[in-house]
Design a protein around this motif. Sequence first.
Motif, PDB file in Angstrom:
ATOM      1  N   LEU A 122       0.800  -1.168  -0.156  1.00  0.00           N
ATOM      2  CA  LEU A 122       0.115   0.080   0.142  1.00  0.00           C
ATOM      3  C   LEU A 122       0.909   1.161   0.042  1.00  0.00           C
ATOM      4  N   GLY A 123       0.774   2.280  -1.230  1.00  0.00           N
ATOM      5  CA  GLY A 123       1.596   3.312  -0.998  1.00  0.00           C
ATOM      6  C   GLY A 123       2.941   2.960  -1.793  1.00  0.00           C
ATOM      7  N   ALA A 124       2.885   2.176  -2.985  1.00  0.00           N
ATOM      8  CA  ALA A 124       4.006   1.668  -3.650  1.00  0.00           C
ATOM      9  C   ALA A 124       4.686   2.733  -4.380  1.00  0.00           C
ATOM     10  N   SER A 150       8.132   7.363  -1.266  1.00  0.00           N
ATOM     11  CA  SER A 150       9.384   7.180  -0.845  1.00  0.00           C
ATOM     12  C   SER A 150       9.729   5.752  -0.130  1.00  0.00           C
ATOM     13  N   ILE A 151       9.097   5.056   0.678  1.00  0.00           N
ATOM     14  CA  ILE A 151       9.208   3.862   1.360  1.00  0.00           C
ATOM     15  C   ILE A 151       8.823   3.068   0.222  1.00  0.00           C
ATOM     16  N   GLY A 152       7.767   3.042  -0.385  1.00  0.00           N
ATOM     17  CA  GLY A 152       7.096   2.285  -1.515  1.00  0.00           C
ATOM     18  C   GLY A 152       8.217   1.895  -2.371  1.00  0.00           C
ATOM     19  N   SER A 170      -2.579   8.824  -7.223  1.00  0.00           N
ATOM     20  CA  SER A 170      -2.536   9.230  -8.517  1.00  0.00           C
ATOM     21  C   SER A 170      -1.106   9.275  -9.269  1.00  0.00           C
ATOM     22  N   SER A 171      -0.241   8.597  -8.798  1.00  0.00           N
ATOM     23  CA  SER A 171       0.922   8.320  -9.636  1.00  0.00           C
ATOM     24  C   SER A 171       0.818   7.205 -10.461  1.00  0.00           C
ATOM     25  N   VAL A 172       0.069   7.518 -11.448  1.00  0.00           N
ATOM     26  CA  VAL A 172      -0.161   6.344 -12.370  1.00  0.00           C
ATOM     27  C   VAL A 172       0.780   6.022 -13.304  1.00  0.00           C
ATOM     28  N   ALA A 223     -11.300   1.056  -6.760  1.00  0.00           N
ATOM     29  CA  ALA A 223     -11.113   2.400  -6.847  1.00  0.00           C
ATOM     30  C   ALA A 223     -10.912   2.570  -5.214  1.00  0.00           C
ATOM     31  N   LEU A 224     -10.005   3.607  -5.060  1.00  0.00           N
ATOM     32  CA  LEU A 224      -9.777   3.980  -3.433  1.00  0.00           C
ATOM     33  C   LEU A 224     -11.225   4.824  -2.844  1.00  0.00           C
ATOM     34  N   GLU A 225     -11.998   5.195  -4.049  1.00  0.00           N
ATOM     35  CA  GLU A 225     -13.165   5.872  -3.395  1.00  0.00           C
ATOM     36  C   GLU A 225     -14.113   5.018  -3.071  1.00  0.00           C
ATOM     37  N   SER A 271      -3.516   9.473   7.911  1.00  0.00           N
ATOM     38  CA  SER A 271      -4.621   8.611   8.656  1.00  0.00           C
ATOM     39  C   SER A 271      -5.361   7.782   7.814  1.00  0.00           C
ATOM     40  N   VAL A 272      -5.186   7.869   6.397  1.00  0.00           N
ATOM     41  CA  VAL A 272      -5.958   7.004   5.435  1.00  0.00           C
ATOM     42  C   VAL A 272      -5.478   5.427   5.935  1.00  0.00           C
ATOM     43  N   GLY A 273      -4.007   5.272   6.423  1.00  0.00           N
ATOM     44  CA  GLY A 273      -3.771   3.936   6.603  1.00  0.00           C
ATOM     45  C   GLY A 273      -4.204   3.176   7.661  1.00  0.00           C
ATOM     46  N   ALA A 292       4.936   0.892   8.026  1.00  0.00           N
ATOM     47  CA  ALA A 292       5.698   2.157   7.889  1.00  0.00           C
ATOM     48  C   ALA A 292       4.846   3.461   8.406  1.00  0.00           C
ATOM     49  N   ASN A 293       3.613   3.111   7.857  1.00  0.00           N
ATOM     50  CA  ASN A 293       2.671   4.429   8.179  1.00  0.00           C
ATOM     51  C   ASN A 293       2.391   4.715   9.483  1.00  0.00           C
ATOM     52  N   LYS A 294       3.063   5.607  10.128  1.00  0.00           N
ATOM     53  CA  LYS A 294       2.962   6.005  11.615  1.00  0.00           C
ATOM     54  C   LYS A 294       1.556   6.551  11.895  1.00  0.00           C
ATOM     55  N   GLU A 295       1.000   7.267  10.911  1.00  0.00           N
ATOM     56  CA  GLU A 295      -0.440   7.823  11.253  1.00  0.00           C
ATOM     57  C   GLU A 295      -1.487   6.785  11.846  1.00  0.00           C
ATOM     58  N   THR A 296      -1.351   5.485  11.320  1.00  0.00           N
ATOM     59  CA  THR A 296      -2.141   4.521  11.826  1.00  0.00           C
ATOM     60  C   THR A 296      -2.211   4.409  13.481  1.00  0.00           C
ATOM     61  N   ILE A 316       8.391  -0.472  10.632  1.00  0.00           N
ATOM     62  CA  ILE A 316       9.340  -0.206   9.626  1.00  0.00           C
ATOM     63  C   ILE A 316       9.798   1.251   9.802  1.00  0.00           C
ATOM     64  N   ASP A 317       9.572   2.046  10.696  1.00  0.00           N
ATOM     65  CA  ASP A 317       9.953   3.421  10.917  1.00  0.00           C
ATOM     66  C   ASP A 317      11.547   3.096  11.522  1.00  0.00           C
ATOM     67  N   SER A 318      12.251   3.577  11.359  1.00  0.00           N
ATOM     68  CA  SER A 318      13.916   3.259  11.651  1.00  0.00           C
ATOM     69  C   SER A 318      14.046   3.171  13.195  1.00  0.00           C
ATOM     70  N   VAL A 339      16.532  11.113   2.801  1.00  0.00           N
ATOM     71  CA  VAL A 339      15.711  11.506   1.807  1.00  0.00           C
ATOM     72  C   VAL A 339      14.056  10.934   2.039  1.00  0.00           C
ATOM     73  N   MET A 340      13.167  11.863   2.323  1.00  0.00           N
ATOM     74  CA  MET A 340      12.007  11.012   2.510  1.00  0.00           C
ATOM     75  C   MET A 340      10.632  11.650   1.807  1.00  0.00           C
ATOM     76  N   GLY A 341       9.673  11.280   1.926  1.00  0.00           N
ATOM     77  CA  GLY A 341       8.425  11.868   1.397  1.00  0.00           C
ATOM     78  C   GLY A 341       8.135  13.454   1.951  1.00  0.00           C
ATOM     79  N   ALA A 342       7.641  14.096   1.403  1.00  0.00           N
ATOM     80  CA  ALA A 342       7.321  15.677   1.691  1.00  0.00           C
ATOM     81  C   ALA A 342       7.009  15.642   3.095  1.00  0.00           C
ATOM     82  N   LYS A 343       5.766  15.217   3.239  1.00  0.00           N
ATOM     83  CA  LYS A 343       5.168  15.269   4.611  1.00  0.00           C
ATOM     84  C   LYS A 343       6.016  14.786   5.848  1.00  0.00           C
ATOM     85  N   ILE A 344       6.631  13.674   5.796  1.00  0.00           N
ATOM     86  CA  ILE A 344       7.414  13.538   6.854  1.00  0.00           C
ATOM     87  C   ILE A 344       8.701  14.358   7.092  1.00  0.00           C
ATOM     88  N   THR A 345       9.002  14.856   5.884  1.00  0.00           N
ATOM     89  CA  THR A 345      10.302  15.922   6.013  1.00  0.00           C
ATOM     90  C   THR A 345       9.858  17.072   6.717  1.00  0.00           C
TER      91      THR A 345
HETATM   92  N1  LIG Z   1      10.171   8.145   3.694  1.00  0.00           N
HETATM   93  C1  LIG Z   1      10.679   7.843   4.766  1.00  0.00           C
HETATM   94  O1  LIG Z   1      12.153   7.583   4.625  1.00  0.00           O
HETATM   95  C2  LIG Z   1       9.936   7.300   6.072  1.00  0.00           C
HETATM   96  C3  LIG Z   1      10.700   6.943   7.026  1.00  0.00           C
HETATM   97  C4  LIG Z   1      10.108   6.542   8.216  1.00  0.00           C
HETATM   98  C5  LIG Z   1       8.494   6.298   8.305  1.00  0.00           C
HETATM   99  N2  LIG Z   1       7.837   6.936   7.032  1.00  0.00           N
HETATM  100  C6  LIG Z   1       6.516   7.027   7.253  1.00  0.00           C
HETATM  101  O2  LIG Z   1       6.043   5.918   6.006  1.00  0.00           O
HETATM  102  C7  LIG Z   1       4.809   6.571   5.484  1.00  0.00           C
HETATM  103  C8  LIG Z   1       5.179   6.733   4.197  1.00  0.00           C
HETATM  104  O3  LIG Z   1       6.045   7.952   3.699  1.00  0.00           O
HETATM  105  P1  LIG Z   1       6.726   8.418   2.323  1.00  0.00           P
HETATM  106  O4  LIG Z   1       7.618   9.206   2.918  1.00  0.00           O
HETATM  107  O5  LIG Z   1       6.782   7.042   1.710  1.00  0.00           O
HETATM  108  O6  LIG Z   1       5.368   9.064   1.879  1.00  0.00           O
HETATM  109  P2  LIG Z   1       5.137   9.240   0.273  1.00  0.00           P
HETATM  110  O7  LIG Z   1       6.502   9.321  -0.257  1.00  0.00           O
HETATM  111  O8  LIG Z   1       4.591  10.715   0.396  1.00  0.00           O
HETATM  112  O9  LIG Z   1       4.260   8.264  -0.222  1.00  0.00           O
HETATM  113  C9  LIG Z   1       2.951   8.078   0.098  1.00  0.00           C
HETATM  114  C10 LIG Z   1       2.101   6.899  -0.735  1.00  0.00           C
HETATM  115  O10 LIG Z   1       0.805   6.983  -0.330  1.00  0.00           O
HETATM  116  C11 LIG Z   1      -0.107   7.410  -1.257  1.00  0.00           C
HETATM  117  N3  LIG Z   1      -1.112   7.931  -0.743  1.00  0.00           N
HETATM  118  C12 LIG Z   1      -1.237   9.332  -0.358  1.00  0.00           C
HETATM  119  N4  LIG Z   1      -2.347   9.717  -0.114  1.00  0.00           N
HETATM  120  C13 LIG Z   1      -3.036   8.608  -0.194  1.00  0.00           C
HETATM  121  C14 LIG Z   1      -4.564   8.568  -0.016  1.00  0.00           C
HETATM  122  N5  LIG Z   1      -5.429   9.681   0.344  1.00  0.00           N
HETATM  123  N6  LIG Z   1      -5.096   7.280  -0.567  1.00  0.00           N
HETATM  124  C15 LIG Z   1      -4.217   6.272  -0.944  1.00  0.00           C
HETATM  125  N7  LIG Z   1      -3.098   6.399  -1.212  1.00  0.00           N
HETATM  126  C16 LIG Z   1      -2.402   7.650  -0.775  1.00  0.00           C
HETATM  127  C17 LIG Z   1       0.934   7.894  -2.302  1.00  0.00           C
HETATM  128  O11 LIG Z   1       0.227   7.778  -3.996  1.00  0.00           O
HETATM  129  P3  LIG Z   1       0.737   9.088  -4.847  1.00  0.00           P
HETATM  130  O12 LIG Z   1       2.265   8.874  -5.283  1.00  0.00           O
HETATM  131  O13 LIG Z   1      -0.173   8.531  -5.831  1.00  0.00           O
HETATM  132  O14 LIG Z   1       0.346  10.144  -4.292  1.00  0.00           O
HETATM  133  C18 LIG Z   1       2.190   7.250  -2.089  1.00  0.00           C
HETATM  134  O15 LIG Z   1       2.298   5.932  -2.564  1.00  0.00           O
HETATM  135  C19 LIG Z   1       4.259   7.908   6.460  1.00  0.00           C
HETATM  136  O16 LIG Z   1       3.492   7.592   7.478  1.00  0.00           O
HETATM  137  C20 LIG Z   1       5.892   8.185   7.087  1.00  0.00           C
HETATM  138  O17 LIG Z   1       5.605   8.822   8.288  1.00  0.00           O
HETATM  139  C21 LIG Z   1       8.536   7.373   6.026  1.00  0.00           C
END
Ligand SMILES: NC(=O)c1ccc[n+]([C@@H]2O[C@H](COP(=O)([O-])OP(=O)(O)OC[C@H]3O[C@@H](n4cnc5c(N)ncnc54)[C@H](OP(=O)(O)O)[C@@H]3O)[C@@H](O)[C@H]2O)c1
Length: 380
Positions: free
Chosen positions: A7-9, A12-14, A37-39, A75-77, A100-102, A119-123, A145-147, A199-205
Amino acid sequence: MKRIQLLGASGSIGTQVLEIVEEFPEQFSLQAVTAKSSVKTVLEILSRHDVEMVSMAEEHEETIKRAYPDIKFYALEKGGLETIAASEDEAVVLNALVGSVGLAPTLRAIERNKDVLLANKETLVVGGSLIREALKASESSLIPIDSEHAALRECLRGSDVEDVEKLVITASGGSFRDLDKKALENVTKEDALKHPNWVMGAKITIDSATMMNKVFEIIEAHYLFDMPYENIEAVLHKESVVHGLVQFKDGNVLAHMGPSDMRIPILAALQGAKRMSFPTLFDLTSVGTLHFEAIDGERYSLFDLGLAVAKQGGLHVVTLNAANEVAVRLFLEDKISFLEIETLIKRALDHFQNDNHLTLDKIVEHDQRVREYIRNIVSR
Ligand SMILES: NC(=O)c1ccc[n+]([C@@H]2O[C@H](COP(=O)([O-])OP(=O)(O)OC[C@H]3O[C@@H](n4cnc5c(N)ncnc54)[C@H](OP(=O)(O)O)[C@@H]3O)[C@@H](O)[C@H]2O)c1
């Protein structure tokens, strides 16, 4: 062969999970992938892997089905994430969603006795108590999976949590760690996205820069290891070499260190009891000196606020998380300043009342209400 529902392929983690899966094709395969939406990324993944199920926003169904008519599309919806997580397949669910969708798919997977690699800490932030209850009635394992939590899990191998005095996680301090509070008034999104160590996704950064990320990780540790908040500590450690420490009652302290490479905790969660071979570069002499200091609650005021909310528990934590998710998104869209993230979170916490009886429906409904509240303030 371990089959994975990822989920979330596309995130950054995916992406790093995919690297591990492709490094070990005899051991791991993908059964399902999801993105929002990352088709283009999903089509690329489908060209390399024999995937059976996909979930994305409905508007992408036609594109996916045209290229891969045999794939089952949800569909997600229409609850696509939950449908995949609850499917009968013998697979583990690797939750790399952001936000929190997780929560709902994690609960569904646990109800189906599937192992969840999280990895999804908001869960755990919004639904930690529900997850704990669900795990009691299930055969699932929940593997972090969080480090920092993966580090604690390594330190706890073979030990009893009852023998633990304290769990300690480290914080890099984020992109603005060398700036004082006044200087934060004028920082930009571009500055905020330059994390010094990871190097991580925007939100966690952004969450790392506000220190909200460390609040979330303390909540995560509280639920994962069944540890009272009083026995969990976070310290600033700018090198991000030591990720977590466990202090045992008898005075022994075990620390986990390693490179800032999320593929290590990802493999640790996937590999099971037997360690697999994954050479990484780690040289203590090039690390040199390590620094540790207390987190300054005035400089990182969201840390103190968030921790106080975490200790109250209940719906207040859902308010904290939802307000943070929307505020961070608005900052990334250049609609608010960095410091307004905190202002908006405080307004939401003042506006909504707490409630300690949580259900999934209540959490989802409240989460939406808080999001609307914040969006309305900013659009006025
Ligand atoms: N990145 C890290 O190094 C890291 C380290 C430790 C913990 N984490 C945790 O791991 C989780 C993922 O982080 P990330 O940095 O990999 O995030 P990210 O790069 O933003 O990727 C998020 C993934 O979730 C999908 N997504 C976003 N909104 C969604 C929605 N409403 N419904 C369904 N899918 C949705 C995205 O799809 P689209 O690409 O199509 O938008 C993408 O596949 C977070 O909880 C973060 O705190 C991350």
